[in-house]
Design a protein around this motif. Structure first.
Motif, short mmCIF file in Angstrom:
data_model
loop_
_atom_site.label_atom_id
_atom_site.label_comp_id
_atom_site.label_asym_id
_atom_site.label_seq_id
_atom_site.Cartn_x
_atom_site.Cartn_y
_atom_site.Cartn_z
N VAL A 231 0.75 -1.24 -0.09
CA VAL A 231 -0.05 0.00 -0.09
C VAL A 231 0.85 1.24 0.02
N GLU A 232 2.01 1.34 0.54
CA GLU A 232 2.71 2.44 0.55
C GLU A 232 3.30 2.63 -0.90
N ALA A 233 3.66 1.61 -1.45
CA ALA A 233 4.22 1.78 -2.84
C ALA A 233 3.16 2.35 -3.69
N PHE A 234 1.99 1.96 -3.58
CA PHE A 234 0.87 2.60 -4.63
C PHE A 234 0.70 4.09 -3.94
N ALA A 235 0.59 4.09 -2.57
CA ALA A 235 0.39 5.71 -2.17
C ALA A 235 1.48 6.40 -2.60
N ASP A 236 2.62 5.95 -2.89
CA ASP A 236 3.67 6.77 -3.26
C ASP A 236 3.86 7.26 -4.97
N SER A 237 3.22 6.04 -5.81
CA SER A 237 3.31 6.26 -7.10
C SER A 237 1.89 6.75 -7.67
N VAL A 238 0.84 6.18 -7.55
CA VAL A 238 -0.22 6.53 -8.24
C VAL A 238 -1.33 7.16 -7.02
N ASP A 239 -0.95 6.83 -5.91
CA ASP A 239 -1.84 7.62 -5.07
C ASP A 239 -3.34 7.20 -5.20
N PHE A 240 -3.87 7.11 -3.97
CA PHE A 240 -5.42 6.62 -4.01
C PHE A 240 -6.07 7.18 -2.57
N ASP A 241 -7.37 7.07 -2.85
CA ASP A 241 -8.24 7.86 -2.00
C ASP A 241 -8.82 6.90 -0.89
N GLY A 242 -8.92 5.38 -1.11
CA GLY A 242 -9.42 4.74 -0.01
C GLY A 242 -9.08 3.44 -0.42
N VAL A 243 -9.55 2.33 0.46
CA VAL A 243 -9.08 1.08 0.11
C VAL A 243 -10.55 0.01 0.08
N ILE A 244 -10.47 -0.88 -0.53
CA ILE A 244 -11.68 -1.76 -0.42
C ILE A 244 -10.87 -2.93 -0.13
N THR A 264 -1.01 4.47 6.30
CA THR A 264 -1.19 5.23 4.84
C THR A 264 -2.21 6.54 5.36
N GLY A 265 -2.94 6.48 6.41
CA GLY A 265 -3.78 7.47 6.71
C GLY A 265 -4.76 7.37 5.43
N LYS A 266 -5.07 6.33 4.68
CA LYS A 266 -6.12 6.24 3.85
C LYS A 266 -7.39 5.43 4.50
N PRO A 267 -8.37 5.69 4.21
CA PRO A 267 -9.72 5.02 4.92
C PRO A 267 -9.93 3.64 4.27
N ILE A 268 -10.41 2.85 5.01
CA ILE A 268 -10.95 1.57 4.37
C ILE A 268 -12.43 1.98 4.03
N LYS A 269 -12.93 1.71 2.79
CA LYS A 269 -14.30 2.36 2.46
C LYS A 269 -15.01 1.11 2.40
#
Ligand code: GDP
Length: 294
Positions: A231-244, A264-269
């Motif tokens: 998740v850190e790798a994705f957050a660093d490169s494409v970034d995302f708003d939330g998680v499924i 990541t500070g990203k919410p699980i939606k």
């Protein structure tokens, strides 16, 4: 999912209850056990450290130690901190005003993206939207067919461009949604077995081309400790708003699910717990924490 952790925690709490008054040493011992239980459930070690430190500090207060029901207070504090760890408040899917609204799914191969795309479409359809699914995973041979089958099952149109450039497919798919009066577009993208630059570059190119309103990362709850790196790798490169979070029905340790928000500070939606189209639920941190504590 997380049944072992639940059992362990319940055991620790009943040990505390049997003691009546609690000493500092009792709390310290319980915190050591909680730490171990979380680590064994695959919760990331940094997250465990922060969680235990916060919980311990609150449990060692005179309010707990001098109270008439100290064990009960410890349980309450653990519940509260666990809810905090999971994000505290629900983070629902909010669609913007742009039509069509574009949702892009990213994640590793096998994480459950294609399945989640169809589940999300099904959910949106239930909410009176008219979604379109775009088959952007052009590398896994059966991915477009799989999405088509799922789309047919739930009565949702699928745009596919078999074997061509995924960026072009995404753009054409959005146009197809406009032409066919669809108000939400869900793009299923290609994943690889491991994080690699090509996958990130492709996701970034699709992002650049269609400017999605939101990007959701699909994470397999059974990934284990490695989930944090992914998740850190994705957050660093494409970034995302939330998680499924997918595969919550699995029997693995599942602690990755508990680590993501803190890391990541990203919410699980949403959590997905099955292969049926209706097995996508809004994630409620408080309910999940209660379920873990039993
Ligand atoms: P993708 O490669 O990311 O698109 O992953 P898929 O959507 O193809 O899912 C990989 C496998 O996991 C498939 O066999 C799915 O049926 C299965 N799967 C996906 N989500 C879930 C889930 O929530 N629970 C279970 N048990 N299986 C799932």
């Amino acid at each position: 999912m997380l049944e072992n952790l639940s059992e362990r925690l319940q055991g620790i709490f009943s040990g505390l209850r049997s003691k009546g008054r609690l000493t500092e040493e009792d709390i310290n011992a319980a915190m050591r056990e909680i730490r171990l239980a979380l680590l064994e459930a695959d919760v990331n070690f940094k997250v465990v450290k922060v969680f235990v430190a916060r919980t311990k500090e609150r449990c060692l207060s005179s309010e707990v130690l001098d109270s008439l029901t100290p064990a009960q207070n410890v349980v309450k504090i653990v519940l509260d901190e666990l809810t905090e760890l999971l994000g505290r408040t629900d983070s629902r899917l909010v669609l913007g005003s742009r039509i069509p609204n574009v949702i892009m799914l990213v994640g590793l191969q096998g994480s459950g993206k294609t399945t989640a795309a169809a589940k999300l479409a099904y959910r949106l359809k239930q909410e009176n939207h008219s979604p379109l699914l775009i088959a952007g995973d052009v590398y896994r041979p059966a991915a477009a067919d799989q999405l088509q089958t799922l789309g047919d099952e739930i009565g949702v149109r699928v745009y596919r461009g078999d074997g061509r450039d995924p960026v072009a497919i995404a753009k054409e798919g959005v146009q197809d949604a406009i032409d066919n009066l669809r108000d939400v577009v869900i793009i299923d993208t290609a994943g690889r077995l491991h994080v690699d630059e090509d996958m990130m570059a492709e996701a970034a190119a699709i992002k650049e081309a269609v400017k999605p309103d939101q990007i959701l990362m699909v994470v397999d709850a059974m990934t284990g400790q490695d989930v944090v790196n992914v998740v850190e790798a994705f957050a660093d490169s494409v970034d995302f708003d939330g998680v499924i979070m997918s595969k919550m029905d699995g029997d693995a340790r599942g602690g990755g699910a508990l680590s993501i928000r803190e890391v990541t500070g990203k919410p699980i939606k949403f959590i997905s717990s099955g292969e049926k189209p209706d097995s996508l639920e809004v994630f409620h941190p408080d309910r999940m924490a209660k379920r873990i504590l039993g």
